[in-house]
Design a protein around this motif. Structure first.
Motif, PDB file in Angstrom:
ATOM      1  N   TYR A 279       0.751  -1.213  -0.054  1.00 39.07           N
ATOM      2  CA  TYR A 279      -0.070  -0.033  -0.015  1.00 39.07           C
ATOM      3  C   TYR A 279       0.925   1.345  -0.146  1.00 39.07           C
ATOM      4  CZ  TYR A 279      -4.245  -2.977   0.987  1.00 39.07           C
ATOM      5  OH  TYR A 279      -5.217  -3.825   0.715  1.00 39.07           O
ATOM      6  N   LEU A 280       0.292   2.340  -0.351  1.00 37.88           N
ATOM      7  CA  LEU A 280       1.200   3.660  -0.817  1.00 37.88           C
ATOM      8  C   LEU A 280       1.253   3.971   0.821  1.00 37.88           C
ATOM      9  CD1 LEU A 280      -0.355   5.153  -3.919  1.00 37.88           C
ATOM     10  CD2 LEU A 280       1.617   3.683  -3.579  1.00 37.88           C
ATOM     11  N   LEU A 281       0.170   4.190   1.659  1.00 44.27           N
ATOM     12  CA  LEU A 281       0.210   4.827   2.891  1.00 44.27           C
ATOM     13  C   LEU A 281       0.675   3.722   4.014  1.00 44.27           C
ATOM     14  CD1 LEU A 281      -0.483   7.138   4.619  1.00 44.27           C
ATOM     15  CD2 LEU A 281      -2.780   5.944   5.029  1.00 44.27           C
ATOM     16  N   THR A 282       2.127   3.670   4.173  1.00 43.06           N
ATOM     17  CA  THR A 282       2.743   2.878   4.906  1.00 43.06           C
ATOM     18  C   THR A 282       2.721   3.544   6.316  1.00 43.06           C
ATOM     19  OG1 THR A 282       4.842   3.736   4.484  1.00 43.06           O
ATOM     20  CG2 THR A 282       4.273   2.191   3.233  1.00 43.06           C
ATOM     21  N   CYS A 283       3.209   2.864   7.404  1.00 39.70           N
ATOM     22  CA  CYS A 283       3.167   3.409   8.612  1.00 39.70           C
ATOM     23  C   CYS A 283       4.210   4.354   8.886  1.00 39.70           C
ATOM     24  CB  CYS A 283       3.351   2.160   9.943  1.00 39.70           C
ATOM     25  SG  CYS A 283       2.283   0.981   9.732  1.00 39.70           S
ATOM     26  N   ILE A 344      -5.395  11.781  -0.331  1.00 41.75           N
ATOM     27  CA  ILE A 344      -4.944  11.158  -1.485  1.00 41.75           C
ATOM     28  C   ILE A 344      -3.852  10.999  -1.829  1.00 41.75           C
ATOM     29  CG2 ILE A 344      -5.482  11.334  -4.092  1.00 41.75           C
ATOM     30  CD1 ILE A 344      -7.303  13.617  -1.747  1.00 41.75           C
ATOM     31  N   LEU A 345      -3.233   9.696  -2.275  1.00 38.17           N
ATOM     32  CA  LEU A 345      -2.064   9.391  -2.535  1.00 38.17           C
ATOM     33  C   LEU A 345      -1.663   8.933  -3.935  1.00 38.17           C
ATOM     34  CD1 LEU A 345      -0.665   7.313   0.707  1.00 38.17           C
ATOM     35  CD2 LEU A 345      -0.539   9.936   0.197  1.00 38.17           C
ATOM     36  N   VAL A 346      -0.672   9.375  -4.775  1.00 39.90           N
ATOM     37  CA  VAL A 346      -0.758   9.229  -6.135  1.00 39.90           C
ATOM     38  C   VAL A 346       0.615   8.535  -6.167  1.00 39.90           C
ATOM     39  CG1 VAL A 346      -0.805   9.764  -8.453  1.00 39.90           C
ATOM     40  CG2 VAL A 346      -2.447  10.622  -6.825  1.00 39.90           C
ATOM     41  N   SER A 347       0.972   7.213  -6.757  1.00 43.83           N
ATOM     42  CA  SER A 347       2.232   6.899  -7.154  1.00 43.83           C
ATOM     43  C   SER A 347       2.273   7.062  -8.690  1.00 43.83           C
ATOM     44  CB  SER A 347       2.388   5.539  -6.708  1.00 43.83           C
ATOM     45  OG  SER A 347       3.694   4.843  -7.158  1.00 43.83           O
ATOM     46  N   ALA A 348       3.436   7.590  -9.283  1.00 45.93           N
ATOM     47  CA  ALA A 348       3.612   7.456 -10.544  1.00 45.93           C
ATOM     48  C   ALA A 348       5.022   7.457 -10.940  1.00 45.93           C
ATOM     49  CB  ALA A 348       3.210   8.834 -11.178  1.00 45.93           C
ATOM     50  N   TRP A 363       7.978   7.783  -7.913  1.00 41.51           N
ATOM     51  CA  TRP A 363       7.777   8.749  -6.988  1.00 41.51           C
ATOM     52  C   TRP A 363       6.315   8.785  -6.320  1.00 41.51           C
ATOM     53  CZ3 TRP A 363       4.624  11.954  -9.506  1.00 41.51           C
ATOM     54  CH2 TRP A 363       4.735  12.339 -10.712  1.00 41.51           C
ATOM     55  N   VAL A 364       6.180   9.422  -5.036  1.00 44.29           N
ATOM     56  CA  VAL A 364       4.743   9.240  -4.470  1.00 44.29           C
ATOM     57  C   VAL A 364       4.547  10.800  -4.031  1.00 44.29           C
ATOM     58  CG1 VAL A 364       3.286   8.420  -2.812  1.00 44.29           C
ATOM     59  CG2 VAL A 364       4.939   6.889  -3.878  1.00 44.29           C
ATOM     60  N   ILE A 365       3.221  11.216  -4.330  1.00 46.18           N
ATOM     61  CA  ILE A 365       2.915  12.649  -3.902  1.00 46.18           C
ATOM     62  C   ILE A 365       1.555  12.338  -3.152  1.00 46.18           C
ATOM     63  CG2 ILE A 365       4.042  13.922  -5.656  1.00 46.18           C
ATOM     64  CD1 ILE A 365       1.144  14.027  -6.993  1.00 46.18           C
ATOM     65  N   ASP A 477      -0.521   3.946  -9.093  1.00 49.47           N
ATOM     66  CA  ASP A 477      -1.592   3.585  -8.355  1.00 49.47           C
ATOM     67  C   ASP A 477      -2.214   4.889  -7.636  1.00 49.47           C
ATOM     68  OD1 ASP A 477      -3.363   1.976  -6.846  1.00 49.47           O
ATOM     69  OD2 ASP A 477      -2.148   1.019  -5.572  1.00 49.47           O
ATOM     70  N   VAL A 478      -3.272   4.786  -7.277  1.00 52.15           N
ATOM     71  CA  VAL A 478      -3.821   5.866  -6.577  1.00 52.15           C
ATOM     72  C   VAL A 478      -4.853   5.387  -5.188  1.00 52.15           C
ATOM     73  CG1 VAL A 478      -5.742   7.745  -6.788  1.00 52.15           C
ATOM     74  CG2 VAL A 478      -4.324   7.064  -8.622  1.00 52.15           C
ATOM     75  N   GLU A 479      -4.586   5.980  -4.230  1.00 53.43           N
ATOM     76  CA  GLU A 479      -5.474   5.549  -2.888  1.00 53.43           C
ATOM     77  C   GLU A 479      -6.181   6.943  -2.577  1.00 53.43           C
ATOM     78  OE1 GLU A 479      -2.357   1.962  -1.383  1.00 53.43           O
ATOM     79  OE2 GLU A 479      -2.606   3.635   0.009  1.00 53.43           O
ATOM     80  N   VAL A 480      -7.052   6.532  -1.809  1.00 51.23           N
ATOM     81  CA  VAL A 480      -7.824   7.844  -1.068  1.00 51.23           C
ATOM     82  C   VAL A 480      -8.256   7.253   0.311  1.00 51.23           C
ATOM     83  CG1 VAL A 480      -9.792   9.117  -1.147  1.00 51.23           C
ATOM     84  CG2 VAL A 480      -8.770   8.532  -3.173  1.00 51.23           C
ATOM     85  N   TRP A 481      -7.995   7.953   1.372  1.00 51.39           N
ATOM     86  CA  TRP A 481      -8.084   7.268   3.001  1.00 51.39           C
ATOM     87  C   TRP A 481      -9.016   8.586   3.444  1.00 51.39           C
ATOM     88  CZ3 TRP A 481      -5.879   2.856   4.840  1.00 51.39           C
ATOM     89  CH2 TRP A 481      -5.147   2.283   4.131  1.00 51.39           C
ATOM     90  N   GLY A 482     -10.002   8.008   4.035  1.00 48.75           N
ATOM     91  CA  GLY A 482     -10.960   9.143   4.737  1.00 48.75           C
ATOM     92  C   GLY A 482     -10.482   9.155   6.240  1.00 48.75           C
ATOM     93  N   LEU A 483     -10.516  10.361   6.673  1.00 53.13           N
ATOM     94  CA  LEU A 483      -9.891  10.729   7.715  1.00 53.13           C
ATOM     95  C   LEU A 483     -10.986  11.488   8.806  1.00 53.13           C
ATOM     96  CD1 LEU A 483      -6.741  12.790   6.571  1.00 53.13           C
ATOM     97  CD2 LEU A 483      -6.808  10.439   7.089  1.00 53.13           C
ATOM     98  N   ALA A 484     -12.313  11.276   8.358  1.00 47.37           N
ATOM     99  CA  ALA A 484     -13.357  12.095   9.390  1.00 47.37           C
ATOM    100  C   ALA A 484     -14.018  11.123  10.291  1.00 47.37           C
ATOM    101  CB  ALA A 484     -14.335  12.633   8.440  1.00 47.37           C
ATOM    102  N   GLY A 485     -13.404   9.829  10.471  1.00 44.49           N
ATOM    103  CA  GLY A 485     -13.888   9.057  11.611  1.00 44.49           C
ATOM    104  C   GLY A 485     -14.817   8.091  10.830  1.00 44.49           C
TER     105      GLY A 485
END
Length: 540
Positions: A279-283, A344-348, A363-365, A477-485
């Motif tokens: 996953y793009l969002l590692t610890c 939102i994380l984008v790997s390109a 890279w990842v932004i 790859d593209v990931e979207v993570w919700g942060l609102a609980g």
């Protein structure tokens, strides 16, 4: 002599009231009182240095290293951390640490103070613990005052160990919930943070090629003053790791009902994780982003890589192109109805490969928004941040000059022709046609423009060696993570159920109405074509 002693005795109650009032102001007095009762000796009404050191210490059960990437000094430094904390912040007399000195030591580290002073405390602790572990650093302090000037430098490997120590201190509460004596201390991969420090602090660091290197091979000296400023500008949450650690350890001690020894953090193995995480969002990336934020979203980002449901699916992961498929429509079907902060994380990858010789740069932004996405043909949003995440971490918060934070536009339904069509895709910063970040409709191409086109976010390169021209890249790859609980997720699920119900109702056909030829729409159309002027009797 007698008058002097009397004055000293009269000063003690005033000093106690002053210290306790400061502890009350930050809400720590009840916890400190309980911890002091548990730790102190009733005969002397003071805490022995050994007991206090044990409270802040890590214990090891035959520590092993699952990887050679972890420096040998790291476990030794953790072992001497408790002793360094007590020696630096708590003053003891012959009987031990009294109540006044106990509160004073806590307030010196965890009280209200400037960020620069908190960071200086962290550097002092790291320097003392490293010296006790047999790994002295090249840092010097002009005086014993907390806000004294720091001189000297750190090597990149020293910065890596410092960040790891801070990560353990900030995450130790989660580790404590594991079984005692069998805990594996997973150290996250934070190479991107160290390279950020090198690029910002080393002489000529901006021109270094940091895309393919190891931390141990870097021999750049990072001046203490520049490193101090880098932390305050890039990861200001780092200085809170120490205060959080001391507070949590004392609170844990205050709540214990059995022997003090059960509060020790016992570590069996130390391992480096996430080197090849899927996953793009590692610890490690989540921790870096949480340190950069100055809001309550930090805790939500830290929890995101750990929260999974019974099926092993991440609860806060709203969309991932590798799972849900690429494209704006698939993206929209997963994030629509979510009203809250998003990451939102984008790997390109960009560049040209010549026979697989490694000329392709990956890279990842990242982008953090304060609200969900809307289908609009103009920019919108209240605030946000852009992140260069890998290979070098950097933060670009909102500048306050413009508010072109988010753009998300789908094809209009019910219209065939538009004289001036707007771009279809999602974008962040800049203006329409000159977006700072633009993801096309198919989620295949990513365009990054120079920060001169953007007045909404702070300037700076999002990818290494960006230059002034546009960077065209292929999206991996593209990931979207919700942060609102959980509440925002529940509202989105309810929204999706309503939309599904409406869709089923629109598609539903009453077969009884069209059960015979006489009542069928085909019969009605044929009658109209054969004799459209035929007069029919109206049914009453």
């Amino acid at each position: 002599m007698g008058a002097s002693q009397s004055t000293e005795l009269d000063r003690t109650p005033d000093e106690r009231r002053q210290l306790e009032s400061e502890a009350v102001a930050i809400g720590a007095l009840p916890m400190l009182q309980k911890a002091f009762v548990k730790l102190s000796d009733p005969r002397t009404n003071a805490i022995s240095l050994f007991s206090l050191q044990e409270c802040f210490s890590f214990s090891f059960n035959n520590p092993t290293h699952e990887t050679t990437s972890i420096p040998e000094c790291f476990p030794r430094l953790l072992a001497h951390l408790g002793q360094a904390v007590v020696d630096l912040f708590f003053r003891a007399d012959k009987g031990g640490v009294t109540w006044n000195e106990f509160v004073r030591g806590y307030m010196t580290c965890c009280g209200r103070m400037a960020s620069s002073r908190s960071l200086s405390n962290l550097f002092r602790l790291y320097t003392m613990a490293s010296a006790k572990a047999g790994n002295p650093l090249n840092l010097e302090f002009e005086s014993d005052e907390a806000d004294s000037k720091i001189s000297g430098f750190l090597m990149p490997i020293d910065v890596l160990v410092l960040l790891w120590v801070c990560c353990v201190m900030s995450q130790h509460s989660r580790i404590l919930r594991a079984s005692e004596g069998k805990t594996i201390l997973d150290i996250p991969d934070i190479k991107h943070l160290v390279l950020s420090a090198v690029a910002s602090c080393a002489n000529g660091g901006q021109g270094l090629d940091l895309t393919d290197c190891t931390i141990s091979s870097l021999e750049h000296q990072l001046p203490a003053g520049k490193l101090h400023n880098w932390v305050l500008a890039t990861i200001p949450g780092l200085m809170h790791c120490l205060t959080q650690y001391l507070h949590d350890r004392l609170q844990k001690c205050a709540s214990l009902k059995d022997e003090l020894g059960s509060s020790h953090l016992s570590i069996g193995e130390i391992s480096l994780t996430e080197a090849n995480d899927a996953y793009l969002l590692t610890c490690g990336r989540a921790w870096a982003i949480s340190l950069a934020l100055r809001s309550n979203l930090s805790e939500e980002i830290l929890k995101a890589p750990f929260l999974k449901d019974d099926n092993g699916v991440f609860e806060n992961l709203l969309y991932r192109s590798a799972i849900h498929g690429k494209g704006l429509n698939r993206f929209w079907s997963n994030i629509e109805g979510y009203h809250g902060s998003l990451l939102i994380l984008v790997s390109a990858s960009s560049g040209v490969a010549h026979g697989g010789d490694g000329n392709v740069m990956r890279w990842v932004i990242g982008i953090q928004t304060e609200q969900g996405f809307e289908n609009r043909d103009v920019f919108y949003g209240n605030s946000g941040c852009l992140y260069a995440i890998s290979p070098v971490f950097c933060v670009f918060s909102s500048s306050g000059k413009e508010k072109n934070f988010v753009y998300s536009h789908l094809h209009r339904t019910g219209r065939v022709y538009e004289p001036h069509p707007k771009p279809v895709g999602i974008a962040f910063g800049g203006t329409i046609g000159n977006e700072r970040i633009f993801v096309d409709e198919d989620f295949a191409r990513l365009t990054i423009r120079h920060h001169a086109f953007d007045k909404s976010y702070q300037p700076g390169p999002l990818v290494p060696n960006q230059g002034f021209g546009n960077v065209e890249a292929s999206i991996i790859d593209v990931e979207v993570w919700g942060l609102a609980g959980g509440k925002a997720k529940e509202e989105q699920n309810a929204y999706k159920k309503r939309e599904q119900l409406f869709t089923e109702q629109r598609r539903k056909v009453d077969l009884k109405t069209f059960g015979s030829w006489e009542d069928s729409p085909e019969k009605m159309m044929m009658d109209m074509i054969s004799n459209p002027n035929q007069v029919k009797r109206e049914d009453r």
